[in-house]
Scaffold this active site. Structure first.
Site, mmCIF file in Angstrom:
data_model
loop_
_atom_site.group_PDB
_atom_site.id
_atom_site.type_symbol
_atom_site.label_atom_id
_atom_site.label_comp_id
_atom_site.label_asym_id
_atom_site.label_seq_id
_atom_site.Cartn_x
_atom_site.Cartn_y
_atom_site.Cartn_z
ATOM 1 C CG ASP A 133 49.089 27.867 82.224
ATOM 2 O OD1 ASP A 133 48.397 27.173 81.476
ATOM 3 O OD2 ASP A 133 48.634 28.744 82.988
ATOM 4 C CB CYS A 189 27.192 22.456 79.402
ATOM 5 S SG CYS A 189 28.833 23.095 79.736
ATOM 6 C CB CYS A 214 38.299 36.756 76.707
ATOM 7 S SG CYS A 214 38.467 36.032 78.343
HETATM 8 S S1 SF4 Z 1 30.263 25.864 81.671
HETATM 9 FE FE1 SF4 Z 1 28.592 27.314 81.417
HETATM 10 S S2 SF4 Z 1 26.959 26.140 80.469
HETATM 11 FE FE2 SF4 Z 1 28.419 24.665 81.291
HETATM 12 S S3 SF4 Z 1 27.613 24.169 83.317
HETATM 13 FE FE3 SF4 Z 1 29.102 25.841 83.599
HETATM 14 S S4 SF4 Z 1 27.860 27.715 83.488
HETATM 15 FE FE4 SF4 Z 1 26.604 26.052 82.692
HETATM 16 S S1 SF4 Z 2 35.263 37.894 79.572
HETATM 17 FE FE1 SF4 Z 2 36.319 35.925 79.309
HETATM 18 S S2 SF4 Z 2 36.692 35.135 81.385
HETATM 19 FE FE2 SF4 Z 2 35.166 36.815 81.540
HETATM 20 S S3 SF4 Z 2 33.190 35.817 81.470
HETATM 21 FE FE3 SF4 Z 2 33.686 36.350 79.355
HETATM 22 S S4 SF4 Z 2 34.770 34.557 78.522
HETATM 23 FE FE4 SF4 Z 2 34.704 34.323 80.755
#
Ligand code: SF4
Ligand code: SF4
Length: 296
Positions: A133, A189, A214
């Site tokens: 990071d 997925c 987010c």
């Molecule tokens: S990333 Fe989202 S879509 Fe992919 S396996 Fe995890 S929960 Fe399911």
């Molecule tokens: S707000 Fe961001 S971290 Fe939270 S579930 Fe949605 S994509 Fe994921």
């Protein structure tokens, strides 16, 4: 020339859960997606994303002479029992020790093992070449190319064994390996959409991903005042969001971390909403050690 199997053994001896090596190359397709993402403004106020684009997509531009990208994973998945009213802190912020320090220390140990075996020419002496990071580098893509997992619909790296609560450490090497790890090609997925359904702000429904929606971005990166529409979603959140990771089947079935430094800081975990309210902003940031180093 480095031997892949030997390098991977050294990564395990340095305390990583798994590792892989990808051949260094410019990530042309990722470069296009990144440009599109930036043009749409989905990076919000993360201005640093607009800098060093070529370094971000090309390890040779970051460390001249780079031939191989060694990627290491370490699980920080915790068995958490949160108090019902405790303000939310993401799992990465709850570790006993700042994960940057944990990963860097292990990468340094790994570097020492590699240079003891193969000589100092294997790593750059003039450029920073180990990262967690801390550099403009597409860590999740390199982890996928090094065979360590897929990038899921929640935009995180998913390792089939350790899930997505993993830190990624990268060591750029100036030597080739006798062979490279096979890129991870499986779609983990499939038709699952749990994370898309669970995301409270709809951030995952934008393509490309809209970081401005987010909660992790809103609570960690955002510098301006919070837009009214997100106030409810971040009401009791101190740091980050794990919703899309927590619902992921690969995390539900993943074992908790075995690395003591990355297990939960019980003091932080036990703090109630009242405890946090007694603290000044500076004290809060100090407790959330990840941010403490940025505190003036
Ligand atoms: S990333 Fe989202 S879509 Fe992919 S396996 Fe995890 S929960 Fe399911
Ligand atoms: S707000 Fe961001 S971290 Fe939270 S579930 Fe949605 S994509 Fe994921």
């Amino acid at each position: 020339m480095l031997q892949l199997s030997r390098v991977l053994d050294m990564a395990a001896a340095s305390g990583f859960d798994c590792a892989g090596v990808a051949k260094a190359k410019r990530l042309d397709h990722d470069a296009l997606i990144l440009q599109q993402w930036l043009q749409l403004g989905h990076h919000g106020s993360m201005d640093y994303m607009t800098r060093d684009i070529e370094k971000r997509v090309n390890p040779e531009a970051l460390v001249p002479g780079c031939k191989s990208v060694l990627v290491c994973l370490i699980s920080y998945h915790k068995a958490l029992h949160r108090a019902a009213d405790a303000p939310f802190i993401s799992e990465s912020g709850l570790s006993k020790t700042d994960y940057h320090l944990v990963v860097k220390e292990r990468l340094q140990q790994l570097e020492q093992l590699i240079t003891a075996q193969y000589g100092n020419n294997v790593v750059s002496t003039t450029h920073q070449h180990l990262f967690c990071d801390s550099a403009p580098i597409l860590e999740r893509r390199w982890a996928q190319l090094a065979g360590l997992g897929a990038i899921g619909k929640n935009r995180q790296l998913i390792n089939p064994v350790f899930g997505s609560f993993v830190h990624i450490g990268i060591l750029l090497l100036n030597e080739e390996t006798d062979k490279y790890s096979s890129p991870f090609e499986e779609d983990l997925c499939s038709d699952c959409r749990q994370c898309l359904k669970a995301c409270p702000t709809g951030a995952l429904r934008s393509d490309p991903f809209d970081a401005r929606k987010c909660i992790s971005y809103l609570t960690i990166e955002r510098k301006e005042q919070l837009p009214e529409i997100y106030k409810k979603a971040v009401e009791n959140v101190l740091y980050g969001c794990d919703t899309c990771a927590t619902v992921c089947p690969y995390n539900i079935h993943a074992m908790p971390t075995t690395h003591t430094q990355l297990t939960a800081n019980e003091t932080l975990l036990r703090m109630t909403a009242d405890d946090w309210q007694q603290l000044s902003r500076r004290q809060k940031l100090k407790l959330l050690h990840r941010l403490a180093k940025d505190t003036p």
